[in-house]
Design an enzyme around this catalytic site. Structure first.
Site, PDB file in Angstrom:
ATOM      1  N   ASP A   1       0.835  -1.150   0.009  1.00 30.38           N
ATOM      2  CA  ASP A   1       0.258   0.390  -0.314  1.00 30.38           C
ATOM      3  C   ASP A   1       0.728   1.255   0.275  1.00 30.38           C
ATOM      4  OD1 ASP A   1      -2.776   1.745   0.673  1.00 30.38           O
ATOM      5  OD2 ASP A   1      -1.708   1.415   2.740  1.00 30.38           O
ATOM      6  N   LEU A   2       0.158   2.425  -0.191  1.00 31.24           N
ATOM      7  CA  LEU A   2       1.671   3.427  -0.345  1.00 31.24           C
ATOM      8  C   LEU A   2       1.209   4.740   0.713  1.00 31.24           C
ATOM      9  CD1 LEU A   2       3.033   5.484  -2.019  1.00 31.24           C
ATOM     10  CD2 LEU A   2       0.885   6.390  -2.535  1.00 31.24           C
ATOM     11  N   ASP A   3      -0.053   5.198   1.033  1.00 33.09           N
ATOM     12  CA  ASP A   3      -0.225   6.197   1.730  1.00 33.09           C
ATOM     13  C   ASP A   3      -0.135   5.212   3.600  1.00 33.09           C
ATOM     14  OD1 ASP A   3      -0.378   7.844   0.139  1.00 33.09           O
ATOM     15  OD2 ASP A   3      -2.269   7.712   0.317  1.00 33.09           O
TER      16      ASP A   3
ATOM     17  N   THR B   1       1.123  10.516   4.158  1.00 36.05           N
ATOM     18  CA  THR B   1       0.444  11.320   3.373  1.00 36.05           C
ATOM     19  C   THR B   1      -0.915  11.575   3.971  1.00 36.05           C
ATOM     20  OG1 THR B   1      -0.684   9.622   2.028  1.00 36.05           O
ATOM     21  CG2 THR B   1       1.169  11.032   0.955  1.00 36.05           C
TER      22      THR B   1
ATOM     23  N   LYS C   1      -9.254   5.889   5.638  1.00 35.74           N
ATOM     24  CA  LYS C   1      -7.628   4.899   4.850  1.00 35.74           C
ATOM     25  C   LYS C   1      -7.653   4.997   4.159  1.00 35.74           C
ATOM     26  CE  LYS C   1      -4.779   6.531   9.168  1.00 35.74           C
ATOM     27  NZ  LYS C   1      -4.037   6.267  10.038  1.00 35.74           N
ATOM     28  N   GLY C   2      -7.731   4.512   3.101  1.00 42.77           N
ATOM     29  CA  GLY C   2      -7.256   3.184   2.061  1.00 42.77           C
ATOM     30  C   GLY C   2      -8.540   3.617   1.290  1.00 42.77           C
ATOM     31  N   ILE C   3      -9.652   3.877   1.676  1.00 44.43           N
ATOM     32  CA  ILE C   3     -11.171   3.962   0.885  1.00 44.43           C
ATOM     33  C   ILE C   3     -11.180   5.395   0.237  1.00 44.43           C
ATOM     34  CG2 ILE C   3     -13.400   5.315   1.730  1.00 44.43           C
ATOM     35  CD1 ILE C   3     -12.373   2.325   3.049  1.00 44.43           C
TER      36      ILE C   3
ATOM     37  N   ARG D   1     -10.885   8.222  -3.109  1.00 43.87           N
ATOM     38  CA  ARG D   1     -11.765   9.550  -3.134  1.00 43.87           C
ATOM     39  C   ARG D   1     -13.762  10.142  -3.078  1.00 43.87           C
ATOM     40  NH1 ARG D   1      -9.636  13.498  -7.671  1.00 43.87           N
ATOM     41  NH2 ARG D   1      -7.263  11.908  -6.629  1.00 43.87           N
TER      42      ARG D   1
ATOM     43  N   SER E   1      -2.798   0.733  -4.482  1.00 43.00           N
ATOM     44  CA  SER E   1      -3.061   1.412  -3.239  1.00 43.00           C
ATOM     45  C   SER E   1      -4.471   1.887  -3.909  1.00 43.00           C
ATOM     46  CB  SER E   1      -2.090   2.825  -3.932  1.00 43.00           C
ATOM     47  OG  SER E   1      -2.622   4.642  -3.557  1.00 43.00           O
ATOM     48  N   ALA E   2      -5.395   2.483  -3.084  1.00 40.34           N
ATOM     49  CA  ALA E   2      -6.591   3.441  -3.529  1.00 40.34           C
ATOM     50  C   ALA E   2      -6.293   4.658  -4.340  1.00 40.34           C
ATOM     51  CB  ALA E   2      -7.160   3.815  -2.186  1.00 40.34           C
ATOM     52  N   SER E   3      -5.363   5.703  -4.683  1.00 42.30           N
ATOM     53  CA  SER E   3      -5.222   6.613  -4.634  1.00 42.30           C
ATOM     54  C   SER E   3      -4.648   7.057  -6.126  1.00 42.30           C
ATOM     55  CB  SER E   3      -3.258   7.212  -3.916  1.00 42.30           C
ATOM     56  OG  SER E   3      -3.268   8.913  -4.374  1.00 42.30           O
TER      57      SER E   3
ATOM     58  N   ASN F   1      -3.287   9.357  -7.050  1.00 43.64           N
ATOM     59  CA  ASN F   1      -2.047  10.596  -6.609  1.00 43.64           C
ATOM     60  C   ASN F   1      -0.409   9.472  -6.459  1.00 43.64           C
ATOM     61  OD1 ASN F   1      -3.267  12.749  -7.216  1.00 43.64           O
ATOM     62  ND2 ASN F   1      -4.298  12.304  -5.714  1.00 43.64           N
TER      63      ASN F   1
ATOM     64  N   LYS G   1     -10.698  -1.098  -2.017  1.00 46.00           N
ATOM     65  CA  LYS G   1     -10.690  -1.627  -0.959  1.00 46.00           C
ATOM     66  C   LYS G   1     -11.613  -1.664   0.324  1.00 46.00           C
ATOM     67  CE  LYS G   1      -5.474  -0.388  -1.293  1.00 46.00           C
ATOM     68  NZ  LYS G   1      -4.761   0.064  -0.275  1.00 46.00           N
TER      69      LYS G   1
ATOM     70  N   GLU H   1       0.232  -3.116   4.288  1.00 42.98           N
ATOM     71  CA  GLU H   1      -0.940  -2.517   4.776  1.00 42.98           C
ATOM     72  C   GLU H   1      -1.306  -1.906   6.388  1.00 42.98           C
ATOM     73  OE1 GLU H   1      -3.677  -0.807   4.011  1.00 42.98           O
ATOM     74  OE2 GLU H   1      -3.994  -1.420   1.446  1.00 42.98           O
ATOM     75  N   ASP H   2      -1.749  -0.215   6.520  1.00 47.14           N
ATOM     76  CA  ASP H   2      -2.072   0.238   7.116  1.00 47.14           C
ATOM     77  C   ASP H   2      -3.368   0.291   7.574  1.00 47.14           C
ATOM     78  OD1 ASP H   2      -2.391   2.028   5.469  1.00 47.14           O
ATOM     79  OD2 ASP H   2      -2.107   4.191   6.651  1.00 47.14           O
TER      80      ASP H   2
HETATM   81  P1  B16 Z   1      -6.196  10.057  -3.374  1.00 42.42           P
HETATM   82  P2  B16 Z   1      -3.620   3.999  -0.119  1.00 42.42           P
HETATM   83  C1  B16 Z   1      -5.505   5.873   0.212  1.00 42.42           C
HETATM   84  O1  B16 Z   1      -3.885   5.386  -0.979  1.00 42.42           O
HETATM   85  C2  B16 Z   1      -5.681   7.167   1.483  1.00 42.42           C
HETATM   86  O2  B16 Z   1      -5.172   5.525   1.849  1.00 42.42           O
HETATM   87  C3  B16 Z   1      -6.849   7.496   0.953  1.00 42.42           C
HETATM   88  O3  B16 Z   1      -7.003   8.009   2.777  1.00 42.42           O
HETATM   89  C4  B16 Z   1      -7.440   8.421  -0.136  1.00 42.42           C
HETATM   90  O4  B16 Z   1      -8.771   9.191   0.118  1.00 42.42           O
HETATM   91  C5  B16 Z   1      -6.982   6.917  -1.180  1.00 42.42           C
HETATM   92  O5  B16 Z   1      -5.900   6.801  -0.866  1.00 42.42           O
HETATM   93  C6  B16 Z   1      -7.799   8.076  -2.583  1.00 42.42           C
HETATM   94  O6  B16 Z   1      -6.425   8.912  -3.135  1.00 42.42           O
HETATM   95  O7  B16 Z   1      -7.111  10.995  -3.740  1.00 42.42           O
HETATM   96  O8  B16 Z   1      -4.878  10.715  -3.715  1.00 42.42           O
HETATM   97  O9  B16 Z   1      -6.811   9.258  -5.134  1.00 42.42           O
HETATM   98  O10 B16 Z   1      -4.204   3.813   1.486  1.00 42.42           O
HETATM   99  O11 B16 Z   1      -4.409   3.286  -0.541  1.00 42.42           O
HETATM  100  O12 B16 Z   1      -2.292   3.900  -0.599  1.00 42.42           O
HETATM  101 MG    MG Z   2      -2.275   2.951   3.479  1.00 41.20          MG
END
Ligand code: B16
Ligand code: MG
Length: 218
Positions: A10-12, A18, A46-48, A50, A115-117, A119, A146, A170-171
């Protein structure tokens, strides 16, 4: 001893912190809409993704807005978040992560991001970690967030590895559930009392080596 074929990160909250920037940007959005967002409430995000995070925040504040406004508020939040992320440098990589990835490379164990992000690439570039990852599965690729297993299943498939040879780091509770639903070994990064479904939980990578992982891997 069964062999570890790939590690999916996982990233964040695992590679880089972040979460504090997400919190500042979401809190500003809540404040703009006339309510506050506590750090405790922020944990749920977290992990959810946007848009799912936005829905949770609106429900917490008891606020309803149009679909159009949801898109513009989410875009505004992301712009704020990215401005905050510009402060990051390679020194912001969480302690021990780089050394652990080096160990994996030396041992020819596959390395992927889950990662869910949306970015993820921008952030990995900022902290100079992009080159470690043989595959990146991020919020731009998945159709199911996730705790659905899709993100880690795609990572394993990209690396050509079966689920039982994969370890996920994963966190987030939702992320650990995603890893377990994919049939993978889940290492929780954080607290045992929170990440109850993980196979093992460690506070971070600072005092954690590949040998430590191999001893626990089943
Ligand atoms: P973005 P992960 C997740 O990253 C974050 O934990 C979560 O807080 C955030 O809303 C999600 O990415 C979406 O991020 O807005 O940058 O697309 O923990 O899955 O790496
Ligand atoms: Mg995370």
């Amino acid at each position: 001893m069964p062999a570890i074929k790939a590690c999916l990160f996982d990233l964040d909250g695992v590679i880089v912190d972040t979460a504090r920037f997400h919190y500042i940007a979401w809190r500003q959005l809540a404040n703009d809409l006339g309510f506050d967002l506590s750090e405790h409430e922020n944990e749920q995000l977290k992990g959810i993704s946007r848009m799912e995070s936005l829905e949770i925040i609106l429900a917490l504040g008891g606020v309803q807005i149009s679909e159009e406004e949801k898109l513009s508020r989410a875009a505004e939040k992301n712009t704020r978040y990215l401005v905050l992320c510009k402060q990051m440098t390679p020194d912001d990589t969480l302690p021990g992560v780089r050394a652990f990835l080096e160990e994996l490379k030396t041992a020819s164990i596959g390395i992927g991001l889950g990662s869910a992000s949306k970015n993820a690439r921008i952030i990995l570039e900022r902290i100079d970690m992009l080159s470690y990852f043989e595959t990146i599965v991020d919020g731009n690729r998945v159709t199911k967030g996730k705790p659905d297993p899709q993100v880690f299943q795609m990572g394993a498939e990209d690396l050509g590895v079966d689920a039982d040879g994969c370890v996920v780091f994963e966190d987030a509770v939702a992320g650990v559930q995603s890893a377990k639903a994919a049939g993978m070994f889940a290492v929780g990064i954080g607290e045992e009392s929170v990440l109850t479904e993980a196979d093992i939980v460690v506070p971070g990578f600072a005092n954690f080596s590949l040998k430590d992982l191999q001893e626990k891997f089943i």
